[in-house]
Design a protein around this motif. Structure first.
Motif, PDB file in Angstrom:
ATOM      1  N   SER A  46       2.928   3.681  -6.395  1.00  0.00           N
ATOM      2  CA  SER A  46       2.532   2.161  -6.284  1.00  0.00           C
ATOM      3  C   SER A  46       3.581   1.708  -5.078  1.00  0.00           C
ATOM      4  CB  SER A  46       2.718   1.560  -7.326  1.00  0.00           C
ATOM      5  OG  SER A  46       3.875   1.397  -7.875  1.00  0.00           O
ATOM      6  N   HIS A  47       4.900   2.427  -4.987  1.00  0.00           N
ATOM      7  CA  HIS A  47       5.826   1.771  -4.191  1.00  0.00           C
ATOM      8  C   HIS A  47       5.623   1.970  -2.620  1.00  0.00           C
ATOM      9  CE1 HIS A  47      10.482   1.738  -3.192  1.00  0.00           C
ATOM     10  NE2 HIS A  47       9.797   0.611  -3.126  1.00  0.00           N
ATOM     11  N   MET A  48       5.541   0.737  -1.967  1.00  0.00           N
ATOM     12  CA  MET A  48       5.133   0.994  -0.635  1.00  0.00           C
ATOM     13  C   MET A  48       6.253   0.408   0.405  1.00  0.00           C
ATOM     14  SD  MET A  48       2.154  -0.173   1.983  1.00  0.00           S
ATOM     15  CE  MET A  48       2.457  -0.075   3.726  1.00  0.00           C
ATOM     16  N   VAL A  49       7.042   1.059   1.146  1.00  0.00           N
ATOM     17  CA  VAL A  49       8.041   0.463   2.077  1.00  0.00           C
ATOM     18  C   VAL A  49       7.547   0.513   3.408  1.00  0.00           C
ATOM     19  CG1 VAL A  49      10.359   0.582   2.607  1.00  0.00           C
ATOM     20  CG2 VAL A  49       9.969   1.428   0.345  1.00  0.00           C
ATOM     21  N   ALA A  50       7.782  -0.783   3.850  1.00  0.00           N
ATOM     22  CA  ALA A  50       7.265  -0.601   5.474  1.00  0.00           C
ATOM     23  C   ALA A  50       7.973   0.550   6.333  1.00  0.00           C
ATOM     24  CB  ALA A  50       7.736  -2.060   6.007  1.00  0.00           C
ATOM     25  N   GLN A  51       7.496   0.971   7.160  1.00  0.00           N
ATOM     26  CA  GLN A  51       8.034   2.010   7.950  1.00  0.00           C
ATOM     27  C   GLN A  51       8.683   1.680   9.153  1.00  0.00           C
ATOM     28  OE1 GLN A  51       8.015   5.601   6.701  1.00  0.00           O
ATOM     29  NE2 GLN A  51       7.584   3.783   4.982  1.00  0.00           N
ATOM     30  N   GLU A  52       8.875   0.498   9.680  1.00  0.00           N
ATOM     31  CA  GLU A  52       9.489   0.094  10.733  1.00  0.00           C
ATOM     32  C   GLU A  52      10.791   0.268  10.680  1.00  0.00           C
ATOM     33  OE1 GLU A  52       6.192  -3.476  10.672  1.00  0.00           O
ATOM     34  OE2 GLU A  52       7.334  -2.064   9.240  1.00  0.00           O
ATOM     35  N   GLN A  63       9.060  -4.000   0.898  1.00  0.00           N
ATOM     36  CA  GLN A  63       8.457  -3.371   0.130  1.00  0.00           C
ATOM     37  C   GLN A  63       7.633  -4.096  -1.084  1.00  0.00           C
ATOM     38  OE1 GLN A  63      11.569  -1.356  -2.342  1.00  0.00           O
ATOM     39  NE2 GLN A  63      12.977  -3.005  -1.833  1.00  0.00           N
ATOM     40  N   PHE A  64       6.779  -3.412  -1.510  1.00  0.00           N
ATOM     41  CA  PHE A  64       5.938  -3.978  -2.541  1.00  0.00           C
ATOM     42  C   PHE A  64       5.312  -3.117  -3.538  1.00  0.00           C
ATOM     43  CE2 PHE A  64       2.219  -3.021  -0.116  1.00  0.00           C
ATOM     44  CZ  PHE A  64       1.175  -3.295  -0.741  1.00  0.00           C
ATOM     45  N   LEU A 100       2.008  -1.344  -4.801  1.00  0.00           N
ATOM     46  CA  LEU A 100       0.421  -1.449  -4.585  1.00  0.00           C
ATOM     47  C   LEU A 100      -0.308  -1.824  -5.691  1.00  0.00           C
ATOM     48  CD1 LEU A 100      -1.337  -0.770  -2.135  1.00  0.00           C
ATOM     49  CD2 LEU A 100      -1.550   1.380  -3.341  1.00  0.00           C
ATOM     50  N   GLY A 101      -1.303  -2.906  -5.784  1.00  0.00           N
ATOM     51  CA  GLY A 101      -1.901  -2.972  -6.885  1.00  0.00           C
ATOM     52  C   GLY A 101      -1.274  -3.721  -8.055  1.00  0.00           C
ATOM     53  N   VAL A 102       0.117  -4.161  -7.718  1.00  0.00           N
ATOM     54  CA  VAL A 102       0.644  -4.669  -9.121  1.00  0.00           C
ATOM     55  C   VAL A 102       1.223  -6.091  -8.421  1.00  0.00           C
ATOM     56  CG1 VAL A 102       2.615  -4.449 -10.625  1.00  0.00           C
ATOM     57  CG2 VAL A 102       1.207  -2.409  -9.732  1.00  0.00           C
ATOM     58  N   THR A 103       2.220  -6.037  -7.602  1.00  0.00           N
ATOM     59  CA  THR A 103       2.990  -7.144  -7.298  1.00  0.00           C
ATOM     60  C   THR A 103       3.881  -7.050  -5.946  1.00  0.00           C
ATOM     61  OG1 THR A 103       4.593  -8.869  -8.259  1.00  0.00           O
ATOM     62  CG2 THR A 103       5.129  -6.503  -8.671  1.00  0.00           C
ATOM     63  N   ALA A 104       4.114  -8.316  -5.281  1.00  0.00           N
ATOM     64  CA  ALA A 104       5.053  -8.338  -4.306  1.00  0.00           C
ATOM     65  C   ALA A 104       5.923  -9.474  -4.389  1.00  0.00           C
ATOM     66  CB  ALA A 104       4.044  -8.827  -3.086  1.00  0.00           C
ATOM     67  N   LEU A 105       7.296  -9.402  -3.919  1.00  0.00           N
ATOM     68  CA  LEU A 105       8.034 -10.669  -3.884  1.00  0.00           C
ATOM     69  C   LEU A 105       8.981 -10.630  -2.752  1.00  0.00           C
ATOM     70  CD1 LEU A 105      10.126 -12.315  -5.723  1.00  0.00           C
ATOM     71  CD2 LEU A 105      11.567 -10.255  -6.054  1.00  0.00           C
ATOM     72  N   ALA A 117       6.738  -9.001   1.719  1.00  0.00           N
ATOM     73  CA  ALA A 117       6.005  -8.240   0.525  1.00  0.00           C
ATOM     74  C   ALA A 117       4.866  -8.751   0.584  1.00  0.00           C
ATOM     75  CB  ALA A 117       6.973  -8.122  -0.559  1.00  0.00           C
ATOM     76  N   GLU A 118       4.714  -9.974   0.577  1.00  0.00           N
ATOM     77  CA  GLU A 118       3.504 -11.010   0.468  1.00  0.00           C
ATOM     78  C   GLU A 118       2.473 -10.466   1.653  1.00  0.00           C
ATOM     79  OE1 GLU A 118       3.719 -14.792  -0.627  1.00  0.00           O
ATOM     80  OE2 GLU A 118       5.142 -14.436  -2.353  1.00  0.00           O
ATOM     81  N   ILE A 119       2.956 -10.399   2.740  1.00  0.00           N
ATOM     82  CA  ILE A 119       1.811 -10.046   4.055  1.00  0.00           C
ATOM     83  C   ILE A 119       1.411  -8.579   3.880  1.00  0.00           C
ATOM     84  CG2 ILE A 119       2.273  -9.560   6.622  1.00  0.00           C
ATOM     85  CD1 ILE A 119       4.274 -12.006   6.615  1.00  0.00           C
ATOM     86  N   MET A 120       2.536  -7.733   3.493  1.00  0.00           N
ATOM     87  CA  MET A 120       2.288  -6.082   3.103  1.00  0.00           C
ATOM     88  C   MET A 120       1.205  -6.213   2.196  1.00  0.00           C
ATOM     89  SD  MET A 120       6.113  -4.644   3.396  1.00  0.00           S
ATOM     90  CE  MET A 120       5.578  -3.045   2.775  1.00  0.00           C
TER      91      MET A 120
END
Length: 363
Positions: A89-95, A102-103, A105-110, A114-117
């Motif tokens: 579930s853990h996604m980190v932006a690759q830039e 990071q957020f 997936l399918g759970v939450t964003a902070l 993260a909310e844009i992702m």
């Protein structure tokens, strides 16, 4: 395909028909075999966890699981259709920036990024097919004899594994796990043993659960039932640790008191390390002079590095970590509401897994 769609946190949860998603650049479509449920999934769906942020539209929840790559999009070079993969579930932006978003997936964003992702990747794994960022899946190699449900229980281990890696647990060291009777705490005890800890002190409030941990862990595990009194608990932990611990791992969930965490900190030897990975809501009253004099290191940690699943499965392939220690309780995907209730009631050596395929189910 069939998919569970949540209107919003606290809104209606429905089993719906959706088209099978098509791969887009940087993505894979995974035919899901199994998804493991968080112990607090029902509270999450019911909207009882106010710190969680969901997409502002109906979405497919669920952030973990096992499946087979169905299709890959442009800009995906290593993953191939037909590969079995574990989903994180853990996604980190690759830039290439200093603080990538990071957020979960399918759970939450902070946070704003993260909310844009989350808006870009709003759907999770509780569907027959899942469209996922390629960076969130890891090929499963050398474990062809394991069924999907067994592999899905690795979700329980991967979270505390990130904290133990961050704490640099070394073979032969003494580890204290504070919050050991919770779902992730029990897994942390088993991981500490697999990583070569000379002694693991499991600290928690539930005496029966501590007895089960001691039975599963063997002679290298000692247990301390917390009283809530910092001085008493500190003394008992230090005694169980043989004079003091090298590393304390705190994964106490939703605590409103810092007493257990403070006892874990004060159980450390000089220059010991404390990793914080729980969800305590109370302040941590640390003395500047006490911290300085003892040379303690305190580290906050969220989730785990990208290579963590590969390293975790190395422990499984070598026989150092046995996934069977946490038993999968399986249900078909259509029975998700029942599964969420069972996850709430499950013990720390049990993990509720939803089967998406025609695999045999049962307890």
């Amino acid at each position: 395909m069939k998919a569970w769609e949540l209107e919003k946190l606290g809104g209606a949860l429905r089993l719906t028909d959706r088209p099978i998603p098509e791969a887009r650049p940087g993505s894979v479509v995974v035919r899901m075999e199994a998804s493991s449920l968080m112990s607090y999934m029902k509270s999450y769906v019911d909207g009882k966890l106010p710190i969680y942020h969901a997409p502002n539209k109906p979405f497919i929840p669920g952030g973990n699981g096992v499946g087979i790559v169905h299709a890959v999009g442009p800009d995906v070079w290593h993953l191939k259709p037909g590969q079995r993969v574990i989903v994180s579930s853990h996604m980190v932006a690759q830039e290439n920036v200093s603080e990538p978003g990071q957020f979960l997936l399918g759970v939450t964003a902070l946070g704003a990024v993260a909310e844009i992702m989350q808006r870009d990747w709003s759907d999770g794994t509780l569907a027959e097919y899942a469209l996922l960022p390629a960076t969130t899946v890891t090929p499963i190699e050398g474990l062809d004899d394991r069924d999907a449900a067994n592999l899905a229980t690795s979700m329980r281990y991967i979270v505390p594994y990130g904290g133990l890696l961050r704490g640099h647990l070394a073979a032969g060291e003494t580890l204290v796990v504070s919050g050991a009777t919770g779902a992730y705490g029990t897994a942390a005890v088993l991981l500490g043993l697999a990583m070569g800890a000379g002694r693991v002190v499991a600290v928690g409030r539930n005496g029966d659960a501590l007895d089960a941990i001691a039975s599963a862990g063997g002679v290298r595990v000692a247990t301390v039932q917390a009283t809530g009194d910092i001085a008493i608990d500190t003394a008992r932990i230090r005694e169980a640790a043989g004079g003091g611990a090298d590393l304390a791992f705190d994964i106490v969930g939703a605590a409103t008191s810092s007493n257990m965490t403070m006892a874990a900190l004060r159980s450390l030897r000089r220059e010991g390390r404390l990793v914080l990975m729980g969800s305590m809501t109370a302040p941590l009253p640390i003395s500047y002079m006490e911290l300085m004099f003892n040379g303690w290191e305190i580290t906050g940690n969220f989730m785990y590095p990208r290579n963590a699943y590969r390293r975790l499965f190395d422990l499984v392939r070598s026989g150092q970590l046995e996934l069977d220690a946490i038993r999968a309780i399986t249900l078909p995907l259509r029975e998700l509401p029942q599964g969420m209730q069972m996850a709430t009631e499950a013990g720390s050596f049990e993990c509720v897994v939803m089967l998406h395929s025609t695999e045999q189910t049962g307890a």
